[in-house]
Motif scaffolding. Structure first.
Motif, short mmCIF file in Angstrom:
data_model
loop_
_atom_site.label_atom_id
_atom_site.label_comp_id
_atom_site.label_asym_id
_atom_site.label_seq_id
_atom_site.Cartn_x
_atom_site.Cartn_y
_atom_site.Cartn_z
N GLY A 126 5.67 3.86 -0.86
CA GLY A 126 5.60 4.58 0.40
C GLY A 126 6.85 5.37 0.72
N ASP A 127 7.95 5.11 0.01
CA ASP A 127 9.20 5.85 0.24
C ASP A 127 9.30 7.10 -0.63
OD1 ASP A 127 10.11 3.94 2.09
OD2 ASP A 127 10.88 2.67 0.47
N GLN A 132 3.53 8.83 -0.60
CA GLN A 132 3.20 9.23 0.76
C GLN A 132 1.96 10.10 0.78
OE1 GLN A 132 6.75 11.09 2.27
NE2 GLN A 132 7.94 9.20 2.23
N ARG A 135 -1.02 7.74 0.36
CA ARG A 135 -1.19 6.94 1.57
C ARG A 135 -1.71 7.78 2.73
NH1 ARG A 135 1.50 1.94 2.22
NH2 ARG A 135 2.02 1.04 0.20
N ARG A 139 -4.92 6.82 4.76
CA ARG A 139 -4.74 6.60 6.20
C ARG A 139 -5.73 7.45 7.01
NH1 ARG A 139 0.16 7.42 6.33
NH2 ARG A 139 0.95 5.30 6.59
N PRO A 149 -3.71 1.85 11.03
CA PRO A 149 -2.65 2.00 10.02
C PRO A 149 -1.41 1.17 10.38
CG PRO A 149 -3.52 4.13 10.72
CD PRO A 149 -4.03 3.11 11.69
N GLU A 150 -0.48 1.13 9.45
CA GLU A 150 0.81 0.44 9.64
C GLU A 150 0.63 -1.06 9.91
OE1 GLU A 150 2.93 2.34 8.66
OE2 GLU A 150 2.05 4.27 9.08
N THR A 151 -0.39 -1.65 9.32
CA THR A 151 -0.58 -3.10 9.42
C THR A 151 -0.60 -3.68 8.01
OG1 THR A 151 -2.99 -2.94 9.33
CG2 THR A 151 -1.96 -2.83 11.52
N ASP A 155 -1.80 -1.91 4.32
CA ASP A 155 -1.00 -1.88 3.10
C ASP A 155 -1.75 -2.54 1.94
OD1 ASP A 155 1.10 -0.53 4.24
OD2 ASP A 155 2.23 -2.33 4.73
#
Length: 204
Positions: A126-127, A132, A135, A139, A149-151, A155
């Motif tokens: 993800g970095d 990205q 993802r 997303r 997202p962001e849970t 992931d």
């Protein structure tokens, strides 16, 4: 200009670019064959048909070269994929068409497919801009299905999706063209079910 004058900078730049590209192509060949771990710099430069001493003008180690070769393969894959995605399609259709096309990667770009199966981390980081991109597509599609997202669940589902794609890529390397196309379509709808996404408007 004297016959012994240095070549113009533009010519030097082109020559340097060709040498670097030859080294990267040699490294990609070794990566796709699974021979990178034991390849020597001498073997790499011989495969690239460049002088041994020129290697260190471009890379500090063979590990750095192989990382560059893998990253280039992923960039080539993302470019190849973008050329096959219609403009303006909805997020779910975009994701599923991405999966379907990726399942067919081994038919058109076997070297890239082989490298991707060995360097999954480049797509699951993800970095990294490459991760990205993947993802972002997942997303957007999951948001249509009401996922948050962001849970941790998100992931895990992203990783599971990438794992499913890689599993099919590994299989398609040894399948016939017809079997590869079928496997790609099966994968696309398996991802729909995995992510609990609607299939409305997605070709079957």
């Amino acid at each position: 200009m004297s016959a012994f004058s240095a070549p113009p900078p533009a010519r030097q730049d082109r020559r340097k670019a060709r040498t670097r590209a030859a080294l990267v192509a040699a490294a990609q060949h070794l990566l796709s064959e699974g021979e990178d771990a034991h390849a020597s710099i001498q073997a790499i430069t011989e495969l690239a048909d460049v002088g041994f001493g020129s290697f260190y003008n471009y890379f500090s180690s063979k590990e750095e070269l192989f990382e560059a070769a893998a990253a280039t393969a992923v960039d080539d894959y993302l470019r190849w994929l973008s050329e096959r995605l219609p403009d303006g399609i909805d997020p779910v259709a975009r994701l599923i068409e991405s999966v379907r096309q990726t399942g067919r990667l081994a038919l058109e770009q076997p070297r890239i497919a082989a490298i991707l199966t060995r360097r999954l981390a480049l797509l699951d980081n993800g970095d990294d801009p490459r991760g990205q991109r993947i993802r972002a597509d997942v997303r957007a599609a999951m948001a249509v299905g009401g996922a948050v997202p962001e849970t941790l669940e998100f992931d895990i589902l992203v990783t599971a999706t990438l794992g499913a794609i890689m599993a099919v890529l590994r299989r398609t390397i040894s399948l016939s063209p017809a079997e590869t196309a079928e496997a790609a379509d099966v994968l696309a709808h398996a991802v729909l079910r995995l992510l609990n996404l609607p299939s409305t408007g997605v070709a079957r």
